[in-house]
Design an enzyme around this catalytic site. Sequence first.
Site, PDB file in Angstrom:
ATOM      1  N   ASP A   8     101.078  16.835  50.501  1.00 45.30           N
ATOM      2  CA  ASP A   8     101.183  17.408  49.158  1.00 45.30           C
ATOM      3  C   ASP A   8     101.585  16.647  48.150  1.00 45.30           C
ATOM      4  O   ASP A   8     102.061  15.590  48.502  1.00 45.30           O
ATOM      5  CB  ASP A   8     101.657  19.012  49.210  1.00 45.30           C
ATOM      6  CG  ASP A   8     103.216  18.714  49.285  1.00 45.30           C
ATOM      7  OD1 ASP A   8     103.415  17.776  49.471  1.00 45.30           O
ATOM      8  OD2 ASP A   8     103.664  19.915  49.417  1.00 45.30           O
ATOM      9  N   HIS A   9     101.698  17.237  46.978  1.00 38.07           N
ATOM     10  CA  HIS A   9     102.359  16.429  45.829  1.00 38.07           C
ATOM     11  C   HIS A   9     103.667  15.661  46.163  1.00 38.07           C
ATOM     12  O   HIS A   9     103.955  15.010  45.627  1.00 38.07           O
ATOM     13  CB  HIS A   9     102.206  17.183  44.474  1.00 38.07           C
ATOM     14  CG  HIS A   9     102.786  18.550  44.705  1.00 38.07           C
ATOM     15  ND1 HIS A   9     102.261  19.569  45.439  1.00 38.07           N
ATOM     16  CD2 HIS A   9     103.828  18.966  44.276  1.00 38.07           C
ATOM     17  CE1 HIS A   9     103.074  20.691  45.327  1.00 38.07           C
ATOM     18  NE2 HIS A   9     104.225  20.293  44.616  1.00 38.07           N
ATOM     19  N   CYS A  65     105.438  16.480  53.539  1.00 38.79           N
ATOM     20  CA  CYS A  65     105.615  17.197  52.373  1.00 38.79           C
ATOM     21  C   CYS A  65     107.243  17.165  51.811  1.00 38.79           C
ATOM     22  O   CYS A  65     107.763  16.309  52.322  1.00 38.79           O
ATOM     23  CB  CYS A  65     105.421  18.846  52.780  1.00 38.79           C
ATOM     24  SG  CYS A  65     106.300  19.740  53.763  1.00 38.79           S
ATOM     25  N   GLY A  66     107.598  18.044  50.909  1.00 41.55           N
ATOM     26  CA  GLY A  66     108.978  18.047  50.303  1.00 41.55           C
ATOM     27  C   GLY A  66     109.955  18.044  51.705  1.00 41.55           C
ATOM     28  O   GLY A  66     110.755  17.347  51.897  1.00 41.55           O
ATOM     29  N   THR A  67     109.880  19.051  52.328  1.00 38.93           N
ATOM     30  CA  THR A  67     110.884  19.468  53.341  1.00 38.93           C
ATOM     31  C   THR A  67     110.505  19.042  54.733  1.00 38.93           C
ATOM     32  O   THR A  67     111.208  19.091  55.758  1.00 38.93           O
ATOM     33  CB  THR A  67     111.269  20.890  53.470  1.00 38.93           C
ATOM     34  OG1 THR A  67     110.312  21.725  53.728  1.00 38.93           O
ATOM     35  CG2 THR A  67     111.758  21.328  52.276  1.00 38.93           C
ATOM     36  N   GLY A  70     106.753  23.220  55.903  1.00 36.52           N
ATOM     37  CA  GLY A  70     105.469  23.601  55.607  1.00 36.52           C
ATOM     38  C   GLY A  70     104.336  22.872  56.523  1.00 36.52           C
ATOM     39  O   GLY A  70     103.482  23.485  56.973  1.00 36.52           O
ATOM     40  N   MET A  71     104.484  21.416  56.378  1.00 36.03           N
ATOM     41  CA  MET A  71     103.603  20.541  57.219  1.00 36.03           C
ATOM     42  C   MET A  71     103.588  20.862  58.685  1.00 36.03           C
ATOM     43  O   MET A  71     102.462  20.952  59.387  1.00 36.03           O
ATOM     44  CB  MET A  71     103.674  19.152  56.799  1.00 36.03           C
ATOM     45  CG  MET A  71     102.958  18.736  55.581  1.00 36.03           C
ATOM     46  SD  MET A  71     101.281  19.096  55.503  1.00 36.03           S
ATOM     47  CE  MET A  71     100.726  17.933  54.173  1.00 36.03           C
ATOM     48  N   HIS A  98     110.109  12.954  74.332  1.00 42.07           N
ATOM     49  CA  HIS A  98     110.182  14.282  74.950  1.00 42.07           C
ATOM     50  C   HIS A  98     109.132  15.308  74.629  1.00 42.07           C
ATOM     51  O   HIS A  98     108.867  15.985  75.357  1.00 42.07           O
ATOM     52  CB  HIS A  98     111.767  14.742  74.571  1.00 42.07           C
ATOM     53  CG  HIS A  98     112.826  14.130  74.817  1.00 42.07           C
ATOM     54  ND1 HIS A  98     114.229  14.515  74.664  1.00 42.07           N
ATOM     55  CD2 HIS A  98     112.922  13.034  75.910  1.00 42.07           C
ATOM     56  CE1 HIS A  98     115.122  13.575  75.355  1.00 42.07           C
ATOM     57  NE2 HIS A  98     114.329  12.830  75.960  1.00 42.07           N
ATOM     58  N   HIS A 133     109.702  16.934  81.141  1.00 38.30           N
ATOM     59  CA  HIS A 133     109.265  17.573  79.834  1.00 38.30           C
ATOM     60  C   HIS A 133     107.891  18.137  80.140  1.00 38.30           C
ATOM     61  O   HIS A 133     107.535  18.890  79.237  1.00 38.30           O
ATOM     62  CB  HIS A 133     109.173  16.257  78.840  1.00 38.30           C
ATOM     63  CG  HIS A 133     110.483  15.823  78.603  1.00 38.30           C
ATOM     64  ND1 HIS A 133     111.474  16.494  77.991  1.00 38.30           N
ATOM     65  CD2 HIS A 133     111.034  14.509  78.973  1.00 38.30           C
ATOM     66  CE1 HIS A 133     112.591  15.653  77.973  1.00 38.30           C
ATOM     67  NE2 HIS A 133     112.472  14.603  78.542  1.00 38.30           N
TER      68      HIS A 133
END
Length: 145
Positions: A8-9, A65-67, A70-71, A98, A133
């Site tokens: 995103d932006h 994305c920023g954090t 969301g992605m 893993h 795993h």
Amino acid sequence: MRVAIGSDHAGLEWKEKVKEILTSFGYEITDFGTKSKDSVDYSDFGLKVAHAVADGDVDYGVNVCGTGNGMAMASNKVNGIRAGLALNAEMSHLTRLHNNANVLILAQRYTPEDELEEILKQFFNTKFEAGRHVQRIKKFMEEEG
Ligand code: RB5
């Protein structure tokens, strides 16, 4: 290696750097955008990347994305996707080793710029360890509709 990328932006700058780095590795990049700093919804771009991976059009995806949250949420809604967040190179290594991640999630606000190249090297050069795993992944993949 064929890699789809999206942001995103709030992740645009890191996506452009990812494109530069992966191109320097000789990888074939499909850039699903965004392409400007105008405010957009991360889901629109992240889902395109995730579907390209799930459909086998590319080998892996990178969503920014920023954090990263969301992605990661959007990507992991697509059947067949295992999207893993990397805030540093070790997280990137471990999500391949893993979790057999097929989409790498970066957080432009928290993933340091000077670690991007090492994060990408770890993601693309680490093989899934399998062993214990396999059953752990199988258990959550069976939740898919
Ligand atoms: C955009 O402002 C921001 O909410 C987005 O990039 C991401 O951090 C969402 O999870």
